[in-house]
Scaffold this motif. Structure first.
Motif, PDB file in Angstrom:
ATOM      1  N   PHE A  48       0.843  -1.192   0.000  1.00  0.00           N
ATOM      2  CA  PHE A  48       0.000   0.000   0.000  1.00  0.00           C
ATOM      3  C   PHE A  48       0.882   1.248   0.000  1.00  0.00           C
ATOM      4  O   PHE A  48       2.010   1.216   0.519  1.00  0.00           O
ATOM      5  N   ALA A  49       0.383   2.330  -0.557  1.00  0.00           N
ATOM      6  CA  ALA A  49       1.009   3.648  -0.404  1.00  0.00           C
ATOM      7  C   ALA A  49       0.365   4.306   0.809  1.00  0.00           C
ATOM      8  O   ALA A  49      -0.780   4.765   0.748  1.00  0.00           O
ATOM      9  N   PRO A  62       8.665   4.421   1.484  1.00  0.00           N
ATOM     10  CA  PRO A  62       8.560   3.142   0.777  1.00  0.00           C
ATOM     11  C   PRO A  62       7.199   2.506   0.979  1.00  0.00           C
ATOM     12  O   PRO A  62       6.386   2.978   1.777  1.00  0.00           O
ATOM     13  N   ASP A  63       6.951   1.426   0.245  1.00  0.00           N
ATOM     14  CA  ASP A  63       5.686   0.714   0.371  1.00  0.00           C
ATOM     15  C   ASP A  63       5.431   0.307   1.821  1.00  0.00           C
ATOM     16  O   ASP A  63       6.349  -0.103   2.546  1.00  0.00           O
ATOM     17  N   MET A  64       4.192   0.433   2.211  1.00  0.00           N
ATOM     18  CA  MET A  64       3.741  -0.141   3.474  1.00  0.00           C
ATOM     19  C   MET A  64       3.166  -1.519   3.137  1.00  0.00           C
ATOM     20  O   MET A  64       2.316  -1.648   2.248  1.00  0.00           O
ATOM     21  N   LEU A  65       3.635  -2.522   3.827  1.00  0.00           N
ATOM     22  CA  LEU A  65       3.210  -3.889   3.555  1.00  0.00           C
ATOM     23  C   LEU A  65       2.267  -4.359   4.650  1.00  0.00           C
ATOM     24  O   LEU A  65       2.593  -4.290   5.839  1.00  0.00           O
ATOM     25  N   ALA A  66       1.089  -4.802   4.234  1.00  0.00           N
ATOM     26  CA  ALA A  66       0.072  -5.263   5.171  1.00  0.00           C
ATOM     27  C   ALA A  66       0.110  -6.782   5.233  1.00  0.00           C
ATOM     28  O   ALA A  66      -0.298  -7.464   4.293  1.00  0.00           O
ATOM     29  N   LEU A  67       0.617  -7.297   6.361  1.00  0.00           N
ATOM     30  CA  LEU A  67       0.744  -8.742   6.545  1.00  0.00           C
ATOM     31  C   LEU A  67      -0.530  -9.293   7.166  1.00  0.00           C
ATOM     32  O   LEU A  67      -0.864  -8.967   8.311  1.00  0.00           O
ATOM     33  N   MET A  90       3.623  -3.066   8.041  1.00  0.00           N
ATOM     34  CA  MET A  90       5.087  -3.069   8.140  1.00  0.00           C
ATOM     35  C   MET A  90       5.656  -2.022   7.187  1.00  0.00           C
ATOM     36  O   MET A  90       5.065  -1.725   6.146  1.00  0.00           O
ATOM     37  N   MET A  91       6.810  -1.491   7.545  1.00  0.00           N
ATOM     38  CA  MET A  91       7.558  -0.616   6.646  1.00  0.00           C
ATOM     39  C   MET A  91       9.032  -0.749   6.971  1.00  0.00           C
ATOM     40  O   MET A  91       9.420  -0.767   8.141  1.00  0.00           O
ATOM     41  N   ASN A  92       9.842  -0.891   5.938  1.00  0.00           N
ATOM     42  CA  ASN A  92      11.289  -1.091   6.129  1.00  0.00           C
ATOM     43  C   ASN A  92      11.573  -2.266   7.058  1.00  0.00           C
ATOM     44  O   ASN A  92      12.426  -2.194   7.957  1.00  0.00           O
ATOM     45  N   ASP A  93      10.837  -3.365   6.859  1.00  0.00           N
ATOM     46  CA  ASP A  93      11.035  -4.627   7.591  1.00  0.00           C
ATOM     47  C   ASP A  93      10.769  -4.511   9.092  1.00  0.00           C
ATOM     48  O   ASP A  93      11.263  -5.319   9.886  1.00  0.00           O
ATOM     49  N   ALA A  94       9.994  -3.513   9.485  1.00  0.00           N
ATOM     50  CA  ALA A  94       9.653  -3.350  10.904  1.00  0.00           C
ATOM     51  C   ALA A  94       8.186  -2.933  11.011  1.00  0.00           C
ATOM     52  O   ALA A  94       7.628  -2.353  10.076  1.00  0.00           O
ATOM     53  N   GLU A  97       4.901   1.809  13.560  1.00  0.00           N
ATOM     54  CA  GLU A  97       4.509   2.059  14.946  1.00  0.00           C
ATOM     55  C   GLU A  97       3.170   2.768  15.078  1.00  0.00           C
ATOM     56  O   GLU A  97       2.446   2.581  16.050  1.00  0.00           O
ATOM     57  N   GLN A  98       2.829   3.595  14.108  1.00  0.00           N
ATOM     58  CA  GLN A  98       1.598   4.381  14.221  1.00  0.00           C
ATOM     59  C   GLN A  98       0.365   3.616  13.763  1.00  0.00           C
ATOM     60  O   GLN A  98      -0.757   4.071  13.996  1.00  0.00           O
ATOM     61  N   ALA A  99       0.515   2.464  13.123  1.00  0.00           N
ATOM     62  CA  ALA A  99      -0.634   1.712  12.622  1.00  0.00           C
ATOM     63  C   ALA A  99      -1.471   1.209  13.801  1.00  0.00           C
ATOM     64  O   ALA A  99      -0.947   0.591  14.730  1.00  0.00           O
ATOM     65  N   PRO A 100      -2.781   1.461  13.808  1.00  0.00           N
ATOM     66  CA  PRO A 100      -3.608   1.184  14.990  1.00  0.00           C
ATOM     67  C   PRO A 100      -3.561  -0.251  15.505  1.00  0.00           C
ATOM     68  O   PRO A 100      -3.506  -0.465  16.716  1.00  0.00           O
ATOM     69  N   ARG A 101      -3.587  -1.244  14.625  1.00  0.00           N
ATOM     70  CA  ARG A 101      -3.548  -2.626  15.130  1.00  0.00           C
ATOM     71  C   ARG A 101      -2.216  -2.914  15.811  1.00  0.00           C
ATOM     72  O   ARG A 101      -2.150  -3.643  16.803  1.00  0.00           O
TER      73      ARG A 101
END
Length: 435
Positions: A48-49, A62-67, A90-94, A97-101
Motif C-alpha cells: 500500500f502507499a 517506501p511501500d507499506m506492507l500489510a501482513l 510493516m515498513m522497512n522490515d519493521a 509504529e503508528q498503525a492502529p492494530r
C-alpha cells in the motif's frame, strides 16, 4: 496453530481475500487478493502507499506492507467466496509504529508482561438512514421515546435478523438486538472476548452492517451525532482483566465494594486519571463533542457523560460498575477506531494498576438532574481541540501508546480541526450577516 491461508481458501472455497487494515482515522482500507496469490501475501504482505490513507507518511516513503493475520480471518457470510483478514502494517522490515492494530498489539504485550490479559465487549450503536444519509429511513419511526420499540425493530427485521444470523454463523454469540433511544437507531450485542479479538470483530461488524444496509437500499452510520436533537451513537465498552492465561477474572473480589478487587479499582483509577486525554481517541471527531456535550434530547436524556465521574449501576456517569468483575466505560462513541479504543483503555488502565491510582469518590446521584451540584469533578473536553490538547500534555499516556503514534495522531487530528474551523457554515451567515 497458524492457518495456511492458501489451504484455508481451498478448504472453504474462497476465491478472494480482502486484506484489510484500519488507518488512524478509523477508515478501513483493503486490497482484494485472489486466493492463488494469498500465499505470497501471507509471506511478504500486500503493498500500500501509506500516504494515500490517513497515516503520517509522505509519498516518498517506501511501500507499506500489510501482513494478513491468518488467525483472525473471517469468511463473509453474505458473500461466502470472499474472506476478510485484518493485517499488521510493516515498513522497512519493521512494524509501522503508528498503525492502529500495531498500537493495540503493543498494549496487549505490555499487559502480558505484567501477567494480565484484558477482555472486553462493545455495544455498537448505529442509525439506518436513507441512501443519501440525510433522513431516517423509516418514516413511521417517530415516537418520542422510541427505545425498544417493538414495531420499529420488526419493520427492520430483514436487516437486523440478517446481521444477527451472520454473527450466529460466525460463532460470536450474539445475545440481543434492539431499537435504541433515537429514532432510526439500533444496537446489537455479542459476546466479550480478548481485546484483539473484540477489536477485529468490532471492525468487521462495522463493515458488515454497512454492507448489509446497502444491500437493502439503506445507509448505516456510526457517526456520533448524525441527527440534531436525537440521542447519538455510543460505543460503550465493558472491561475486565484476567490472569495471563485468561482463566481467572482478577477484577472479582466478593469482599470488596461492588465485588471489585483492588486491581479493578486501580484500573478504573487509571481511566479516571487519564479520561480527558483518552477522550481524544474514544471521541475522535469534531462531531463527537455534539454527543457528549449535547443538550437534553427529545427522548429526555443523552445517555452520554460530560463529566469524569463513576458510580455503581447508574447509566448517567462516565464509568458504571453494574456488577462484580467488570465495569462499563460509557465515553466512547461510534467514530472510535476499534483498535485505538482498545489500546487506550489498556494503556490507561494498566498505568493505573502500576501507579495504584484510585478512582476517587463514588457518586450515586443522577448526573443529568443533579450533576450541577458536583463541584470538583473535571468536565470532559468541550471539543476536539481541547481533547487533543489534553492528550498532547499527557506524557504517561503518550509514552504508553508510543511517541511515534502519538505524534502522528495529534498532527493529523489537529489538521482535521484546522480544516473544520476554516469552514464557513450556514449558522455563521444566519447569525452574523446582518451585524
Amino acid at each position: 496453530m497458524t492457518k495456511d491461508l492458501e489451504k484455508y481458501a481451498a478448504d472453504q472455497g474462497i476465491k478472494y481475500f480482502m486484506v484489510s487494515y484500519t488507518d488512524l482515522f478509523g477508515a478501513q482500507r483493503a486490497k482484494m487478493v485472489p486466493a492463488q496469490a494469498i500465499a505470497d501475501m501471507q509471506q511478504d504482505g500486500a503493498g500500500f502507499a501509506g500516504f494515500a490513507t490517513w497515516l503520517d507518511v509522505t509519498p516518498a516513503h517506501p511501500d507499506m506492507l500489510a501482513l494478513p493475520d491468518p488467525e483472525a480471518v473471517i469468511r463473509l457470510p453474505w458473500k461466502p467466496e470472499v474472506a476478510w483478514v485484518p493485517a499488521n502494517c510493516m515498513m522497512n522490515d519493521a512494524p509501522l509504529e503508528q498503525a492502529p492494530r500495531n498500537v493495540l498489539l503493543r498494549q496487549i504485550e505490555a499487559a502480558a508482561e505484567q501477567g494480565l490479559s484484558v477482555k472486553t465487549g462493545v455495544e455498537a450503536e448505529f442509525f439506518l438512514l436513507d441512501p443519501n444519509g440525510l433522513e431516517i429511513a423509516d418514516n413511521l419511526d417517530t415516537a418520542e421515546k422510541p427505545c425498544y420499540d417493538q414495531q420499529a425493530i420488526m419493520r427492520r427485521y430483514d436487516v437486523i435478523a440478517e446481521i444477527s444470523d451472520y454473527m450466529i454463523e460466525l460463532g460470536w454469540g450474539p445475545y440481543q438486538s434492539d431499537h435504541e433511544d433515537a429514532n432510526g437507531q439500533f444496537e446489537m450485542n455479542w459476546g466479550f472476548d480478548d481485546a484483539l479479538a473484540t477489536a477485529d470483530k468490532h471492525s468487521f461488524f462495522k463493515f458488515m452492517v454497512k454492507s448489509v444496509a446497502e444491500k437493502h437500499g439503506l445507509r448505516a452510520t456510526f457517526m456520533p451525532k448524525p441527527i440534531k436533537g436525537l440521542t447519538g451513537n455510543g460505543c460503550h465498552a465493558h472491561i475486565s482483566v484476567w490472569d495471563k492465561d485468561g482463566k481467572k477474572n482478577l477484577f472479582t473480589d466478593g469482599t470488596h465494594d461492588l465485588g471489585m478487587s483492588d486491581i479493578g479499582w486501580h484500573f478504573i483509577g487509571g481511566m479516571m486519571k487519564h479520561a480527558s486525554a483518552l477522550a481524544a481517541i474514544t471521541n475522535p471527531t469534531v462531531n463527537s463533542y455534539k454527543r457528549i456535550n449535547a443538550p437534553r434530547t427529545t427522548s429526555g436524556a443523552t445517555w452520554a457523560p460530560n463529566t469524569v465521574t463513576w458510580t455503581g449501576n447508574n447509566r448517567t456517569h462516565m464509568i458504571r460498575v453494574p456488577g462484580a468483575g467488570r465495569f462499563e466505560l460509557r465515553l466512547p462513541d461510534g467514530a472510535a477506531n476499534p483498535y485505538l479504543m482498545q489500546a487506550v483503555i489498556i494503556a490507561a488502565g494498566v498505568s493505573g494498576i502500576s501507579s495504584k491510582a484510585t478512582p476517587g469518590k463514588r457518586l450515586d446521584i443522577d448526573m443529568y438532574q443533579d450533576g450541577h451540584t458536583v463541584k470538583n469533578a473535571p468536565r470532559l473536553p468541550l471539543n476536539l481541540l481541547d481533547a487533543l490538547r489534553y492528550f498532547d500534555k499527557d506524557k504517561v499516556l503518550k509514552s504508553a501508546l508510543g511517541e511515534e503514534f502519538s505524534a502522528a495522531f495529534v498532527k493529523l487530528k489537529r489538521r482535521e480541526w484546522d480544516s473544520f474551523v476554516s469552514h464557513f457554515s450556514r449558522w455563521e451567515r444566519d447569525n452574523t450577516l446582518d451585524i
